[in-house]
Design a protein around this motif. Structure first.
Motif, PDB file in Angstrom:
ATOM      1  N   GLY A 195      43.456  42.127  38.453  1.00  0.00           N
ATOM      2  CA  GLY A 195      42.685  41.034  39.049  1.00  0.00           C
ATOM      3  C   GLY A 195      43.252  40.615  40.394  1.00  0.00           C
ATOM      4  N   ASP A 241      54.333  38.162  42.651  1.00  0.00           N
ATOM      5  CA  ASP A 241      54.402  38.816  41.332  1.00  0.00           C
ATOM      6  C   ASP A 241      55.863  38.896  40.917  1.00  0.00           C
ATOM      7  N   ASP A 272      42.671  38.500  32.310  1.00  0.00           N
ATOM      8  CA  ASP A 272      43.029  38.180  30.924  1.00  0.00           C
ATOM      9  C   ASP A 272      43.365  36.703  30.721  1.00  0.00           C
TER      10      ASP A 272
HETATM   11  C1  LIG Z   1      48.622  49.033  26.403  1.00  0.00           C
HETATM   12  C2  LIG Z   1      47.371  48.546  27.079  1.00  0.00           C
HETATM   13  C3  LIG Z   1      46.281  49.392  27.180  1.00  0.00           C
HETATM   14  C4  LIG Z   1      45.127  48.961  27.815  1.00  0.00           C
HETATM   15  N1  LIG Z   1      44.075  49.824  27.933  1.00  0.00           N
HETATM   16  C5  LIG Z   1      42.991  49.457  28.625  1.00  0.00           C
HETATM   17  C6  LIG Z   1      41.932  50.377  28.847  1.00  0.00           C
HETATM   18  O1  LIG Z   1      41.980  51.514  28.380  1.00  0.00           O
HETATM   19  N2  LIG Z   1      40.872  49.961  29.589  1.00  0.00           N
HETATM   20  C7  LIG Z   1      40.807  48.711  30.125  1.00  0.00           C
HETATM   21  O2  LIG Z   1      39.861  48.393  30.832  1.00  0.00           O
HETATM   22  N3  LIG Z   1      41.787  47.808  29.917  1.00  0.00           N
HETATM   23  C8  LIG Z   1      42.874  48.147  29.187  1.00  0.00           C
HETATM   24  N4  LIG Z   1      43.891  47.244  28.981  1.00  0.00           N
HETATM   25  C9  LIG Z   1      43.712  45.853  29.430  1.00  0.00           C
HETATM   26  C10 LIG Z   1      43.940  45.694  30.917  1.00  0.00           C
HETATM   27  O3  LIG Z   1      45.130  46.334  31.303  1.00  0.00           O
HETATM   28  C11 LIG Z   1      43.998  44.201  31.233  1.00  0.00           C
HETATM   29  O4  LIG Z   1      42.780  43.630  30.844  1.00  0.00           O
HETATM   30  C12 LIG Z   1      44.210  43.967  32.723  1.00  0.00           C
HETATM   31  O5  LIG Z   1      45.469  44.450  33.108  1.00  0.00           O
HETATM   32  C13 LIG Z   1      44.106  42.477  33.046  1.00  0.00           C
HETATM   33  O6  LIG Z   1      44.316  42.301  34.408  1.00  0.00           O
HETATM   34  P1  LIG Z   1      44.979  40.969  34.952  1.00  0.00           P
HETATM   35  O7  LIG Z   1      44.963  41.056  36.433  1.00  0.00           O
HETATM   36  O8  LIG Z   1      44.364  39.816  34.293  1.00  0.00           O
HETATM   37  O9  LIG Z   1      46.466  41.027  34.413  1.00  0.00           O
HETATM   38  P2  LIG Z   1      47.592  42.153  34.599  1.00  0.00           P
HETATM   39  O10 LIG Z   1      47.018  43.435  35.065  1.00  0.00           O
HETATM   40  O11 LIG Z   1      48.356  42.134  33.331  1.00  0.00           O
HETATM   41  O12 LIG Z   1      48.499  41.581  35.774  1.00  0.00           O
HETATM   42  C14 LIG Z   1      49.211  40.389  35.637  1.00  0.00           C
HETATM   43  C15 LIG Z   1      50.291  40.384  36.711  1.00  0.00           C
HETATM   44  O13 LIG Z   1      50.827  39.081  36.805  1.00  0.00           O
HETATM   45  C16 LIG Z   1      52.218  39.152  36.917  1.00  0.00           C
HETATM   46  N5  LIG Z   1      52.748  37.897  36.381  1.00  0.00           N
HETATM   47  C17 LIG Z   1      52.605  37.400  35.140  1.00  0.00           C
HETATM   48  N6  LIG Z   1      53.181  36.200  35.031  1.00  0.00           N
HETATM   49  C18 LIG Z   1      53.707  35.916  36.242  1.00  0.00           C
HETATM   50  C19 LIG Z   1      54.444  34.823  36.761  1.00  0.00           C
HETATM   51  N7  LIG Z   1      54.736  33.750  36.015  1.00  0.00           N
HETATM   52  N8  LIG Z   1      54.848  34.873  38.051  1.00  0.00           N
HETATM   53  C20 LIG Z   1      54.556  35.944  38.819  1.00  0.00           C
HETATM   54  N9  LIG Z   1      53.862  37.022  38.371  1.00  0.00           N
HETATM   55  C21 LIG Z   1      53.435  36.988  37.109  1.00  0.00           C
HETATM   56  C22 LIG Z   1      52.601  40.371  36.089  1.00  0.00           C
HETATM   57  O14 LIG Z   1      53.856  40.883  36.489  1.00  0.00           O
HETATM   58  C23 LIG Z   1      51.447  41.311  36.391  1.00  0.00           C
HETATM   59  O15 LIG Z   1      51.716  42.129  37.492  1.00  0.00           O
HETATM   60  C24 LIG Z   1      45.059  47.651  28.346  1.00  0.00           C
HETATM   61  C25 LIG Z   1      46.155  46.799  28.237  1.00  0.00           C
HETATM   62  C26 LIG Z   1      47.301  47.245  27.611  1.00  0.00           C
HETATM   63  C27 LIG Z   1      48.495  46.327  27.508  1.00  0.00           C
END
Ligand SMILES: Cc1cc2nc3c(=O)[nH]c(=O)nc-3n(C[C@H](O)[C@H](O)[C@H](O)COP(=O)(O)OP(=O)(O)OC[C@H]3O[C@@H](n4cnc5c(N)ncnc54)[C@H](O)[C@@H]3O)c2cc1C
Length: 425
Positions: free
Chosen positions: A13, A32, A297
């Motif tokens: 995201g 991050d 998420d």
């Molecule tokens: C094992 C696994 C398999 C998956 N397989 C799939 C799949 O096949 N297809 C699919 O579409 N989705 C899949 N997903 C789900 C998908 O990866 C997530 O929905 C997606 O990563 C969410 O994106 P996001 O940007 O919300 O969070 P994330 O990609 O998790 O990024 C969050 C970021 O925030 C940073 N962060 C967190 N807290 C802090 C803080 N306090 N200070 C600074 N930085 C912080 C973290 O380091 C990270 O870089 C999978 C997830 C997992 C765990």
């Protein structure tokens, strides 16, 4: 005055939002706690020694290096001060006009956090490396054991949670311990290994149509996975997993059930759901602050039918681009269009060359689905180097059936224990 935009999180995201600000006249700061963007959908391949960590991660700084308006900071955000419009980190603080929060989620043990020690989840590169070493160490331990009762514990693998991660993990582990790695051992064999996939609901992969789920279950069973449905885990300890009516002795438990969001969001003083996600407006802003957005998420948003948007990468990426678009337009909250998720499909692999895909109402299974899965995952990997390496690794694995990344470098105490143990006569 030039606007200050802070993005917390460089995952799917946050990075999509940051890229959308390319050439925008503002100061963007992306914070991050790690220095890399992680492609989580392939984490299970690192955990099962098919890929190495560098294949599925890329430094955020390098991804955004051409974007002169963007500063990347490696720091952990500990609180958000809405009154003074400041993000507080471990090392500093950053003021903002607009804030985009994309901190993802972590695994939930439904109040039994003490289970984590024996049943690690898979969210980070460290988790994947830990699980990989645990699997490899278990096989090394079992190879040197004299006591069959003890040996079985090391050769039994339990995956809790029948969503896509659990299914992919179970398939990949079954392939390792039932087919690909066993050739290298002399005292243990595939008949001695057991792989269980445990799910509390009556079926796996609830987001998929019934017939695709049936195929996935059959594919798993063909690989030797025992699927236990309607089965609740009641305890996890050093000796194994307790179910309602059975105890499975094992040293290898992997947790793939349940998600929760960081307590950091509590500092927003806004409405949260049960998992800690922020209940956002249709434009992804906070109920009571139109300049703060929560995406991916960490956000709780329902579609028109009242279904919660799933915690998957495409949702996070589309939300990231949308939130950045809203900030760029600078419209007041009541003039903003609602976010609409475009569902481009969903897919999961089961072992080396099988998958199920559900795309635009069409269903694909078997080898063809696996090819679609490969192409899509390669396409979305962040760097060309990663794409090339992953393609090469998969081709190698497809031809040779050998997992390449099998070195044990951590867990020195466990290594020493194995070195000191006797080999069977
Ligand atoms: C094992 C696994 C398999 C998956 N397989 C799939 C799949 O096949 N297809 C699919 O579409 N989705 C899949 N997903 C789900 C998908 O990866 C997530 O929905 C997606 O990563 C969410 O994106 P996001 O940007 O919300 O969070 P994330 O990609 O998790 O990024 C969050 C970021 O925030 C940073 N962060 C967190 N807290 C802090 C803080 N306090 N200070 C600074 N930085 C912080 C973290 O380091 C990270 O870089 C999978 C997830 C997992 C765990």
């Amino acid at each position: 005055m030039r606007k200050k935009i802070v993005i917390i999180g460089g995952g799917f995201g946050g990075l999509s939002a940051a890229k959308e600000f390319n050439d925008f006249d503002a100061d963007i700061t992306l914070i991050d706690k790690t220095n890399y963007h992680l492609f989580q959908p392939l984490l299970y391949q690192v955990a099962t020694a098919a890929l190495s960590p560098a294949d599925i991660a890329a430094p955020i700084r390098a991804v955004l290096n051409k974007q002169k308006n963007t500063t990347v900071v490696m720091d952990e955000v500990t609180a958000i001060d809405r009154v003074n419009k400041k993000v507080i980190t471990k090392g500093s603080e950053y003021s903002f006009d607009y804030l985009i929060i994309a901190i993802g989620s972590s695994h939930s043990y439904f109040g039994k956090d003490e289970w984590e020690k024996n049943a690690p989840g898979l969210k980070t590169l460290n988790d994947a490396l830990n699980i990989r070493e645990k699997i490899l160490l278990s096989l090394e331990s079992a190879e040197k054991m004299n006591n069959p009762e003890e040996t079985i514990k090391y050769l039994t693998f339990v995956i809790v949670g029948g969503g896509p991660t659990g299914v992919e993990m179970a398939g990949a582990i079954a392939e390792i311990v039932k087919i690909s790695m066993m050739k290298d051992f002399r005292n243990i064999n595939s008949e001695m290994t057991k792989v269980y996939l445990i799910e509390a609901l009556p079926r796996l992969l609830t987001a998929y149509p019934e017939d695709l789920y049936e195929i996935a279950k059959k594919d798993l069973e063909t690989l030797g996975v025992e699927v236990l449905l309607n089965t609740m885990v009641v305890d996890v300890n050093d000796e194994g997993v307790a179910l309602k009516d059975k105890f499975i002795p094992t040293k290898n438990i992997i947790w793939a059930a349940g998600n929760t969001v960081s307590p950091l969001l509590k500092s927003l003083n806004t409405e949260l759901d049960k998992a800690g996600g922020v209940i956002v407006n249709p434009d992804l802003s906070l109920k009571d602050d139109s300049n703060i957005f929560v995406i991916g998420d960490a956000a709780h948003l329902k579609d028109k039918k009242g279904n919660m948007l799933p915690g998957i990468a495409p949702v996070a990426m589309q939300e990231g681009r949308y939130a950045a678009g809203i900030v760029k337009e600078g419209k007041d909250a009541d003039l903003r269009e609602s976010f609409k998720y475009i569902d481009k499909g969903t897919m999961a692999t089961i072992g080396r060359a099988k998958a199920i895909c559900y795309i635009g109402g069409l269903k694909f299974t078997g080898f063809f689905a696996w090819l679609i899965w490969c192409v899509i995952h390669i396409f979305f990997l962040i760097s060309f180097r990663n794409r090339f390496k992953v393609m090469a690794e998969w081709a190698w694995y497809y031809i040779t059936f050998r997992h390449g990344i099998r070195l044990i470098t951590g867990h020195p105490e466990k290594q020493e224990e194995i070195r000191n143990s006797n080999t069977p006569d």
